[in-house]
Design a protein around this motif. Structure first.
Motif, PDB file in Angstrom:
ATOM      1  N   LYS A 298      39.973  24.359  47.308  1.00 29.10           N
ATOM      2  CA  LYS A 298      40.199  24.690  46.131  1.00 29.10           C
ATOM      3  C   LYS A 298      40.602  26.179  46.624  1.00 29.10           C
ATOM      4  O   LYS A 298      40.033  26.761  47.489  1.00 29.10           O
ATOM      5  N   LYS A 299      41.308  26.875  45.598  1.00 30.69           N
ATOM      6  CA  LYS A 299      41.447  28.096  45.714  1.00 30.69           C
ATOM      7  C   LYS A 299      41.080  29.011  44.267  1.00 30.69           C
ATOM      8  O   LYS A 299      40.762  28.394  43.320  1.00 30.69           O
ATOM      9  N   LEU A 300      40.720  30.297  44.736  1.00 26.11           N
ATOM     10  CA  LEU A 300      40.429  31.160  43.369  1.00 26.11           C
ATOM     11  C   LEU A 300      41.619  31.704  42.677  1.00 26.11           C
ATOM     12  O   LEU A 300      42.420  32.207  43.047  1.00 26.11           O
ATOM     13  N   LYS A 301      41.414  31.013  41.587  1.00 30.60           N
ATOM     14  CA  LYS A 301      42.680  31.346  40.608  1.00 30.60           C
ATOM     15  C   LYS A 301      42.327  32.244  39.884  1.00 30.60           C
ATOM     16  O   LYS A 301      41.178  32.607  39.582  1.00 30.60           O
ATOM     17  N   PHE A 302      43.459  33.046  39.678  1.00 26.99           N
ATOM     18  CA  PHE A 302      43.263  34.419  38.685  1.00 26.99           C
ATOM     19  C   PHE A 302      44.436  34.709  37.729  1.00 26.99           C
ATOM     20  O   PHE A 302      45.441  34.221  38.095  1.00 26.99           O
ATOM     21  N   SER A 303      44.359  35.450  36.644  1.00 25.45           N
ATOM     22  CA  SER A 303      45.481  35.615  35.846  1.00 25.45           C
ATOM     23  C   SER A 303      45.787  37.195  36.247  1.00 25.45           C
ATOM     24  O   SER A 303      44.671  37.893  35.795  1.00 25.45           O
ATOM     25  N   PRO A 304      46.934  37.719  36.274  1.00 21.17           N
ATOM     26  CA  PRO A 304      47.059  39.086  36.423  1.00 21.17           C
ATOM     27  C   PRO A 304      46.661  39.811  35.198  1.00 21.17           C
ATOM     28  O   PRO A 304      46.182  41.006  35.401  1.00 21.17           O
ATOM     29  N   PRO A 305      47.012  39.548  33.791  1.00 24.12           N
ATOM     30  CA  PRO A 305      46.764  40.335  32.775  1.00 24.12           C
ATOM     31  C   PRO A 305      44.990  40.383  32.741  1.00 24.12           C
ATOM     32  O   PRO A 305      44.610  41.577  32.251  1.00 24.12           O
ATOM     33  N   ILE A 306      44.232  39.527  33.126  1.00 15.88           N
ATOM     34  CA  ILE A 306      42.866  39.870  33.033  1.00 15.88           C
ATOM     35  C   ILE A 306      42.350  40.320  34.438  1.00 15.88           C
ATOM     36  O   ILE A 306      41.338  41.338  34.282  1.00 15.88           O
TER      37      ILE A 306
ATOM     38  N   LYS B 146      55.302  39.415  41.710  1.00 23.19           N
ATOM     39  CA  LYS B 146      55.391  38.765  42.854  1.00 23.19           C
ATOM     40  C   LYS B 146      54.030  38.442  43.320  1.00 23.19           C
ATOM     41  O   LYS B 146      52.862  39.341  43.227  1.00 23.19           O
ATOM     42  N   PRO B 147      53.394  37.435  44.039  1.00 26.99           N
ATOM     43  CA  PRO B 147      51.968  37.160  44.410  1.00 26.99           C
ATOM     44  C   PRO B 147      51.552  38.414  45.259  1.00 26.99           C
ATOM     45  O   PRO B 147      50.522  38.365  45.219  1.00 26.99           O
ATOM     46  N   SER B 148      52.453  38.953  46.177  1.00 24.88           N
ATOM     47  CA  SER B 148      51.741  39.888  47.027  1.00 24.88           C
ATOM     48  C   SER B 148      51.346  41.057  46.293  1.00 24.88           C
ATOM     49  O   SER B 148      50.499  41.608  46.629  1.00 24.88           O
ATOM     50  N   GLU B 149      52.109  41.385  45.117  1.00 26.24           N
ATOM     51  CA  GLU B 149      51.909  42.571  44.382  1.00 26.24           C
ATOM     52  C   GLU B 149      50.549  42.330  43.666  1.00 26.24           C
ATOM     53  O   GLU B 149      49.710  43.007  43.441  1.00 26.24           O
ATOM     54  N   ALA B 150      50.236  40.924  43.272  1.00 29.52           N
ATOM     55  CA  ALA B 150      49.149  40.519  42.552  1.00 29.52           C
ATOM     56  C   ALA B 150      47.922  40.670  43.312  1.00 29.52           C
ATOM     57  O   ALA B 150      46.909  40.940  42.822  1.00 29.52           O
ATOM     58  N   PHE B 151      47.889  40.367  44.369  1.00 29.41           N
ATOM     59  CA  PHE B 151      46.669  40.188  45.583  1.00 29.41           C
ATOM     60  C   PHE B 151      46.527  41.703  46.049  1.00 29.41           C
ATOM     61  O   PHE B 151      45.270  41.893  46.583  1.00 29.41           O
ATOM     62  N   SER B 152      47.332  42.669  45.835  1.00 32.62           N
ATOM     63  CA  SER B 152      47.138  43.931  46.293  1.00 32.62           C
ATOM     64  C   SER B 152      45.542  44.565  45.416  1.00 32.62           C
ATOM     65  O   SER B 152      45.652  44.661  44.243  1.00 32.62           O
ATOM     66  N   GLY B 153      44.954  44.879  46.431  1.00 38.23           N
ATOM     67  CA  GLY B 153      43.493  45.621  45.858  1.00 38.23           C
ATOM     68  C   GLY B 153      42.463  44.697  45.457  1.00 38.23           C
ATOM     69  O   GLY B 153      41.449  45.202  45.082  1.00 38.23           O
ATOM     70  N   LEU B 154      42.729  43.534  45.437  1.00 35.50           N
ATOM     71  CA  LEU B 154      41.617  42.567  44.912  1.00 35.50           C
ATOM     72  C   LEU B 154      40.827  42.066  45.987  1.00 35.50           C
ATOM     73  O   LEU B 154      41.076  42.231  47.304  1.00 35.50           O
ATOM     74  N   ARG B 155      39.361  42.251  45.546  1.00 34.24           N
ATOM     75  CA  ARG B 155      38.229  41.893  46.396  1.00 34.24           C
ATOM     76  C   ARG B 155      37.494  40.447  46.284  1.00 34.24           C
ATOM     77  O   ARG B 155      37.370  40.119  45.031  1.00 34.24           O
ATOM     78  N   VAL B 156      36.902  40.113  47.261  1.00 34.22           N
ATOM     79  CA  VAL B 156      36.035  38.675  47.086  1.00 34.22           C
ATOM     80  C   VAL B 156      34.644  39.103  47.394  1.00 34.22           C
ATOM     81  O   VAL B 156      34.509  39.769  48.320  1.00 34.22           O
TER      82      VAL B 156
ATOM     83  N   CYS C 215      51.654  33.979  37.725  1.00 34.81           N
ATOM     84  CA  CYS C 215      52.702  35.053  38.507  1.00 34.81           C
ATOM     85  C   CYS C 215      54.094  34.599  38.042  1.00 34.81           C
ATOM     86  O   CYS C 215      55.048  35.544  37.767  1.00 34.81           O
ATOM     87  N   ALA C 216      54.444  33.446  38.256  1.00 35.18           N
ATOM     88  CA  ALA C 216      55.922  33.168  38.139  1.00 35.18           C
ATOM     89  C   ALA C 216      56.089  33.002  36.505  1.00 35.18           C
ATOM     90  O   ALA C 216      57.368  33.622  36.314  1.00 35.18           O
ATOM     91  N   ARG C 217      55.402  32.942  35.718  1.00 29.39           N
ATOM     92  CA  ARG C 217      55.945  33.032  34.354  1.00 29.39           C
ATOM     93  C   ARG C 217      55.763  34.514  33.908  1.00 29.39           C
ATOM     94  O   ARG C 217      56.814  34.731  33.195  1.00 29.39           O
ATOM     95  N   SER C 218      54.907  35.367  34.649  1.00 27.74           N
ATOM     96  CA  SER C 218      54.921  36.544  34.364  1.00 27.74           C
ATOM     97  C   SER C 218      55.924  37.442  34.830  1.00 27.74           C
ATOM     98  O   SER C 218      55.936  38.670  34.896  1.00 27.74           O
ATOM     99  N   ASN C 219      56.599  36.876  35.731  1.00 22.31           N
ATOM    100  CA  ASN C 219      57.500  37.598  36.781  1.00 22.31           C
ATOM    101  C   ASN C 219      56.813  38.515  37.588  1.00 22.31           C
ATOM    102  O   ASN C 219      57.453  39.732  37.771  1.00 22.31           O
TER     103      ASN C 219
END
Length: 194
Positions: A146-154, A50-60, A44-48
């Motif tokens: 550990k944390k579940l890591k993800f990449s916003p483009p994927i 915000k983490p709060s926007e990246a988490f929106s709508g994601l489910r586990v 998220c930092a490299r892609s500019n």
């Protein structure tokens, strides 16, 4: 002094209230089984973003291997990520036996459209282990905090639409026959050819 007779409706209301009181005071023998954890945006930092926007709508989802060994997975619970990437998912109590899970269970992140996100570190990085056990509550989480890591483009969320930055292109040169003539001002080569 006069005693009023109790009507049938009042008697039914009294019995229902008494049953509710007995049920709440007695409690239940059921145990709470839940999975807690968090997700992390890998770039998220490299892609500019915000983490709060990246988490929106994601489910586990919590997917467990079938006991019969046919290799399939069954979803046992699902939950949403909050704005900080934390999640809490309730599981059915019959999945626990003697304080341990009967099946091998894994946490799987899903995008806003419902497609599974690839797991960083493979399947074993998202395996669930027992964190806390009390008489009435079993709490599971990912191994070694550990944390579940993800990449916003994927793994796209509902608000953070990943847009790939377009490369800066040089301006297209104007062909010579569209340029204005320096002498007469017309859009063709006229005065320069002699």
């Amino acid at each position: 002094m006069r005693i009023l007779p109790i009507s049938g409706e009042a008697l039914v209301c009294l019995l229902v209230a008494l049953l509710f009181a007995v049920n709440f005071c007695h409690g239940s023998d059921s145990k709470t089984v839940e999975v807690v954890g968090s997700a992390e945006c890998a770039d998220c930092a490299r892609s500019n973003i915000k983490p709060s926007e990246a988490f929106s709508g994601l489910r586990v989802t919590i997917d467990c291997k079938q006991e019969n060994g046919n290799g399939g997975f069954k979803t046992r619970g699902t939950g949403e990520l909050d704005v900080e990437g934390e999640f809490k998912v309730s599981l059915p109590e019959e999945i626990v036996e003697d304080g341990e899970l009967k099946e091998d269970c894994y946490a799987q992140l899903h995008s806003a459209s419902g497609t599974p996100c690839p797991a960083y570190g493979g399947l074993e990085s998202s395996k669930l282990v027992l964190k806390v056990k009390t008489n009435e509550k079993h709490t599971f989480g990912l191994a070694k905090n550990k944390k579940l890591k993800f990449s916003p483009p994927i793994c796209a969320s509902s608000t953070a639409a990943y847009t790939r930055p377009s490369p800066i292109r040089p301006p297209v040169p104007t062909p010579p026959f569209w340029r204005r003539c320096r002498l007469c001002g017309r859009r063709r080569i006229c005065c320069q050819k002699v």
